[in-house]
Write an enzyme that holds these catalytic residues in place. Sequence first.
Site, PDB file in Angstrom:
ATOM      1  N   THR A 291     -29.592  31.606 -28.450  1.00  0.00           N
ATOM      2  CA  THR A 291     -30.916  31.704 -29.082  1.00  0.00           C
ATOM      3  C   THR A 291     -31.179  30.440 -29.874  1.00  0.00           C
ATOM      4  O   THR A 291     -30.254  29.723 -30.248  1.00  0.00           O
ATOM      5  CB  THR A 291     -30.979  32.855 -30.109  1.00  0.00           C
ATOM      6  OG1 THR A 291     -29.965  32.617 -31.096  1.00  0.00           O
ATOM      7  CG2 THR A 291     -30.790  34.201 -29.470  1.00  0.00           C
ATOM      8  N   ASP A 292     -32.447  30.218 -30.181  1.00  0.00           N
ATOM      9  CA  ASP A 292     -32.749  29.261 -31.236  1.00  0.00           C
ATOM     10  C   ASP A 292     -32.367  29.955 -32.552  1.00  0.00           C
ATOM     11  O   ASP A 292     -32.182  31.181 -32.597  1.00  0.00           O
ATOM     12  CB  ASP A 292     -34.224  28.852 -31.217  1.00  0.00           C
ATOM     13  CG  ASP A 292     -34.459  27.576 -32.030  1.00  0.00           C
ATOM     14  OD1 ASP A 292     -33.529  27.149 -32.754  1.00  0.00           O
ATOM     15  OD2 ASP A 292     -35.565  27.011 -31.952  1.00  0.00           O
ATOM     16  N   TRP A 293     -32.260  29.179 -33.606  1.00  0.00           N
ATOM     17  CA  TRP A 293     -31.692  29.680 -34.870  1.00  0.00           C
ATOM     18  C   TRP A 293     -32.509  30.839 -35.447  1.00  0.00           C
ATOM     19  O   TRP A 293     -33.659  30.652 -35.823  1.00  0.00           O
ATOM     20  CB  TRP A 293     -31.547  28.518 -35.834  1.00  0.00           C
ATOM     21  CG  TRP A 293     -30.196  27.839 -35.745  1.00  0.00           C
ATOM     22  CD1 TRP A 293     -29.396  27.486 -36.807  1.00  0.00           C
ATOM     23  CD2 TRP A 293     -29.453  27.453 -34.573  1.00  0.00           C
ATOM     24  NE1 TRP A 293     -28.213  26.934 -36.347  1.00  0.00           N
ATOM     25  CE2 TRP A 293     -28.228  26.900 -34.996  1.00  0.00           C
ATOM     26  CE3 TRP A 293     -29.680  27.548 -33.197  1.00  0.00           C
ATOM     27  CZ2 TRP A 293     -27.248  26.432 -34.107  1.00  0.00           C
ATOM     28  CZ3 TRP A 293     -28.705  27.079 -32.310  1.00  0.00           C
ATOM     29  CH2 TRP A 293     -27.516  26.530 -32.777  1.00  0.00           C
ATOM     30  N   GLY A 295     -33.743  33.276 -33.791  1.00  0.00           N
ATOM     31  CA  GLY A 295     -34.829  33.663 -32.879  1.00  0.00           C
ATOM     32  C   GLY A 295     -34.706  35.101 -32.388  1.00  0.00           C
ATOM     33  O   GLY A 295     -33.609  35.644 -32.281  1.00  0.00           O
TER      34      GLY A 295
END
Length: 796
Positions: A291-293, A295
Amino acid sequence: MATLASIYRPVLLALALLRPGHGLAQSARGPLPQLGKAPLKEVLAALTPEEKIKLVVGMGFYPAGFPEGLLPASDPEDRKVPEKVPGAAGRTHAIARLGIPSLTFSDGPAGVRIDPIRNQDSTKTYYATAFPVATLLASSWDTALVRRVGAAFGREVRAFGIDVLLAPGLNIQRNPLGGRNFEYYSEDPVVAGHLAAAFVNGVESQGVGTSIKHFAVNNQEFNRMKLNSAVSERALREIYLKGFQLAVHKSQPWTVMSSYNLVNGTYTSESHDLLSALLRQEWGFRGLVMTDWYGGHDAAAQLRAGNDLLMPGTSAQTQALRTALQSGQLTPAQLDANVARVLELVLKSPTFKGLAHSNQPPLQADAAVARQAAAESMVLLRNEARALPLKAGQRLALFGNTSYQLIAGGTGSGDVNRAYTVSIAQGLTAAGFAVEAPLGQAYAQYLREEKAKLPKTKGLLAPAPVIAEMTPVAALLQAQAQAADVAVLTLGRSAGEGGDRKVANDFDLTAAEQALLRQVSAAFHAQGKKVVVVVNTGGVVEVASWRAQADAILLAWQPGQEGGHAVADVLSGQVNPSGRLATTFPMAYADVPYGQEFPGKVKAGATAGTNPLEGTASENTYNEGIYVGYRYYSTFNVTPAYAFGYGLGYTTFAYAPLKVSGSATAGKLTAAVTVTNNGPVPGREVVQLYVSAPAGPLAKPERELKAFAKTALLAPGKSQTLTFALTAADLASYDTTAEAWVADAGAYQLKVGASALDTRQTATFSLPKSVITQKSRRLLAPQAQVVEMSAPAKGK
Ligand code: BGC
């Protein structure tokens, strides 16, 4: 009435979660299986469910500048484990008993972003090179160069003991105001995909990984954690996903980072369509998705979708996965599949291989790479009466704050903690020009005083503070116009993660900038002297209203820490500029399709959460469909200020007729063109191959870029033949009704040239009948039909 069994079930389940897959007997049977020595299956079987959950949830993130409590909490025990690389963005859990080490991930697209000083001990530093931003690299149109830059990044990643670089970013530059456009390559997926692949191959040649991001349709920062991008399946496939598809095919990166936003109602990190059906099954991606941070919001749904690793990892996610395993929302088999991909990544990593890291990357050699990449990619937008190159030793009056304080890159996670930045004043001085001292002193004093007045902003997402342009006193300006040979005026722009840009005072020039330009231009032109404008920006700015006041305009982009030298290389003629725009410069912001709708709207009735980072539920509808960038300007006959693909040099090129052989239906059509340097100095040309499709069932853009290549440095009179191969798949569009990529029958026009508006040679070929080049299925469908603009009839 509660039975005994119902009372004990939760306890038994909890106990079962703690047991290794093979039960306690296993350790009695002998040594535990070790990663890399025992088959992966055995390691998987030896992991407890709790350990498996650890492997798919990262160890948290504690960046400087964020007040405690703003970021979601992670396991306090994890925080106590000393970081291998202070300032890196994240790490995975180790399971020491099975030989599984912790991996370290670090940003970003302009260089390794880590803390340069550890434990307040400045006797030893950990600076990384600030390379030019991605938008500049894309303007090289040079895959070999970008691969070399990638290899230099990879050396630094490796030297610092990092396993995965969180780059490249290859979202489409859909709108000039996108706050993170500088981290991305282009408005065109073919340019973005090929350059991303070159970069990945370069980085990974050093035995470290990359993460292509942000997958996908993450084109604005507005409410980014809760923004739904509503976009048609065709535009998705042809514009927003195609670059990623190309990058996967040509470089098979170690990892992909899903994005913050939702696409057509589903978080990308929770979208099985996107991460499994498309990325893995249809495109053949074999790596890991993270994931993005912070997300997404449903940890189990993320794992089920094929998002294997939740970064940076929170205690809430760990708890949610425990609960999901107990309730059956997450099956052991699904968790095993995610864990297996984490372990496969660990197996490839330098940390697992026990490769030593020096903490001493070859900074000097990498600075040279950064300088060369910057100089070769800057775009010469205007050069009236050969104002450039400057003559050796000329006296230069440097105006504009950023002549003295270069903006090397953007802000946020795409920033780099660099040891130094070479300013344009320093670069020009080092190149032997006489830089006017009185002006330099006036600017130094002004910048010092203004800096002291700036509010103290800190933290990862804080925008760079802006100092208004100084208006030089009339006497100083007059004296400079007398004393100097040429005026060099720099205009600067910064942007970055956490916010989008604005039209007023950002896309458009500020009143102070306009006044400065007017005054400098009038004073120097009155003396018969030239004015050179350098544009130091990460994104597109308005140029049409003021360009006539400049004799030359060099688009230096944000050129990294060696930027001042690179600008001097180009202004002096040491390097003949060969950069070309990979994004259109419109005449005015009003020309941007659906520009007034950018960056989207807060959804009716949505309220902001308590945490400002979360944002408010919002939506952005992609009404322009496939007509993004030059596809729009060319099809709707809107003249841009500078077209996609445009750029001048100090020489010129002639194109011989295009030779076409083979056939696209038979597998391969070959187009060859010979270009000759017919100007005065050695130079390089970017040759762009566009295709105009026949009128068919699907509306098409007036032209689309299908391939590009850059010549070697050609001496005057020298030629080079560039050959391009096209298959039917290259001609195909995505037909939503047929659920397939289809190349229509009919006569196609090949247009080879030096920009989307500068066609030098054409040829035609035809496809006798339409071809389905790839069958797909309905994926990522919009929740409600996206009403898209339609193209004017052909020939208009
Ligand atoms: C950014 C990513 C970055 C990550 C780690 C996020 O806020 O969107 O691009 O890699 O942080 O720093």
